[in-house]
Design a protein around this motif. Structure first.
Motif, short mmCIF file in Angstrom:
data_model
loop_
_atom_site.label_atom_id
_atom_site.label_comp_id
_atom_site.label_asym_id
_atom_site.label_seq_id
_atom_site.Cartn_x
_atom_site.Cartn_y
_atom_site.Cartn_z
N PRO A 67 24.12 56.65 63.72
CA PRO A 67 24.14 55.50 62.81
C PRO A 67 22.82 54.75 62.81
CG PRO A 67 25.34 54.99 64.83
CD PRO A 67 24.92 56.43 64.94
N GLN A 146 27.63 49.14 79.30
CA GLN A 146 28.09 50.05 78.24
C GLN A 146 27.03 50.18 77.14
OE1 GLN A 146 31.03 52.00 78.11
NE2 GLN A 146 29.75 52.90 76.49
N ASP A 147 26.40 49.04 76.81
CA ASP A 147 25.31 49.08 75.80
C ASP A 147 24.20 50.02 76.26
OD1 ASP A 147 26.58 47.04 74.35
OD2 ASP A 147 25.42 45.47 75.33
N ASP A 150 25.11 53.56 75.89
CA ASP A 150 25.06 53.93 74.47
C ASP A 150 23.62 54.03 73.96
OD1 ASP A 150 27.80 53.88 74.55
OD2 ASP A 150 28.02 51.99 73.45
N ARG A 182 23.02 45.48 67.16
CA ARG A 182 24.50 45.43 67.14
C ARG A 182 24.97 45.12 65.74
NH1 ARG A 182 25.71 44.25 72.55
NH2 ARG A 182 23.99 43.14 73.56
N TRP A 184 28.93 44.52 63.65
CA TRP A 184 30.38 44.41 63.84
C TRP A 184 31.09 44.95 62.62
CZ3 TRP A 184 27.26 41.20 66.55
CH2 TRP A 184 27.62 40.94 67.88
N ASP A 185 32.02 45.88 62.85
CA ASP A 185 32.94 46.32 61.79
C ASP A 185 34.28 45.73 62.19
OD1 ASP A 185 31.05 47.83 60.34
OD2 ASP A 185 31.19 49.41 61.85
N PHE A 188 35.17 45.33 65.96
CA PHE A 188 34.53 46.35 66.78
C PHE A 188 33.01 46.27 66.67
CE2 PHE A 188 38.72 48.16 65.86
CZ PHE A 188 39.17 48.35 67.16
N MET A 189 32.36 46.20 67.83
CA MET A 189 30.89 46.16 67.85
C MET A 189 30.38 47.58 68.08
SD MET A 189 27.98 46.20 69.81
CE MET A 189 28.40 45.94 71.53
N ARG A 190 29.34 47.97 67.35
CA ARG A 190 28.68 49.23 67.67
C ARG A 190 27.18 49.07 67.59
NH1 ARG A 190 28.40 52.93 63.15
NH2 ARG A 190 28.61 51.49 61.43
N LEU A 191 26.50 50.01 68.22
CA LEU A 191 25.04 49.96 68.26
C LEU A 191 24.49 50.96 67.25
CD1 LEU A 191 24.34 49.82 72.11
CD2 LEU A 191 24.69 47.95 70.48
N ILE A 192 23.48 50.53 66.51
CA ILE A 192 22.86 51.43 65.53
C ILE A 192 21.33 51.35 65.66
CG2 ILE A 192 24.83 51.10 63.96
CD1 ILE A 192 23.10 49.48 62.11
#
Ligand code: TMP
Length: 253
Positions: A67, A146-147, A150, A182, A184-185, A188-192
């Motif tokens: 992503p 965790q970050d 990832d 970061r 947020w969807d 839910f947070m995700r890293l791109i």
């Protein structure tokens, strides 16, 4: 004339408010700086080349499921991106020794790494972006464990993708830097992958001759920077019209 709202201006790029919430327009300048801004110049065509190359790399990463913030290119110098909360760390991956690792550890330039080395640097111009350990990052709260896991995983996927792509056109990916944000969807947070991927943020050497095709040409006065970047774009088929196309407006879909 209506002016867009400037959100952030860095050394090589400007961010403007985007047309929709959660988007930004990223403008690539022709300015080149090195040594934390001590050496600076304007290189005609650099912004357009980096806009195109970053689009190419980010789009490719998207197709293999990595992503990124890239949405679409808008024109020669601008692209629409997702707004992210940038993690204040530069993530560097090294395949071959060059640059700061040679000075820091006394390794000879060109020495292959036993495996890709992932390093973190704190984004802080006042401190000259110092290298930091995972211990520092967790203890000072710049990112969570965790970050970090990832980020390493993303960085290594980018490395595999870019190394293969470059190898295919006779270029060695020596090292590169990415920035990660970061998003947020819902909850839910995700890293791109964010910022840019271009010869400004990579070291690229011709496989046969070790000719430098990246910002070291500017840092070390090795020749014409736009020529080097154009060569990368030409080999990748990113600017099939050749160097003259750099300054010529083109229609985009
Ligand atoms: P370094 O050898 O100077 O630590 O750089 C490693 C890689 O990271 C190299 O490809 C250049 C890139 N980089 C940036 O893009 N921005 C920076 O601020 C720094 C220090 C390095």
């Amino acid at each position: 004339m209506a002016r867009r709202k400037l959100v952030y201006e860095g050394k090589a790029k400007i961010l403007y408010e985007g047309p929709e919430p959660g988007t930004l327009v990223q403008y690539f300048k022709d300015d080149a700086t090195a040594g934390n801004g001590e050496k600076r110049d304007t290189i005609d065509g650099k912004g357009a080349l980096n806009n195109r190359l970053s689009e190419y790399f980010m789009t490719g990463l998207g197709t293999i499921g990595v992503p990124t913030h890239f949405i679409k290119r808008l024109n020669m110098r601008e692209q629409l991106i997702r707004a992210v909360e940038i993690i204040p760390l530069e993530v560097v991956v090294r395949n071959v020794a060059a640059g700061s690792i040679c000075e820091r550890l006394g390794i000879e330039e060109g020495t292959p790494m036993p495996r890709p080395i992932v390093e973190f640097y704190l984004k802080n111009d006042d401190l000259n972006d110092p290298i930091v350990s995972e211990e520092h990052i967790i203890a000072f709260g710049w990112a969570a464990q965790q970050d970090l896991d990832d980020m390493v995983s993303l960085a290594l996927r980018v490395n595999d993708f870019l190394s293969g792509l470059m190898l295919g056109v006779g270029i060695k990916l020596v090292d590169f830097k990415i920035e990660i944000g970061r998003v947020w969807d819902n909850e839910f947070m995700r890293l791109i992958v964010a910022d840019e991927i271009s010869p400004d943020s990579c070291r690229l050497w011709d496989i046969e001759t070790n000719r430098k095709l990246d910002k070291d040409v500017f840092r070390r006065d090795l020749g014409d920077l736009a020529d080097a970047y154009t060569e990368v774009a030409r080999r990748l088929g990113v600017m099939p019209q050749g160097p003259s196309g750099v300054s010529r407006p083109t229609l985009i879909n």
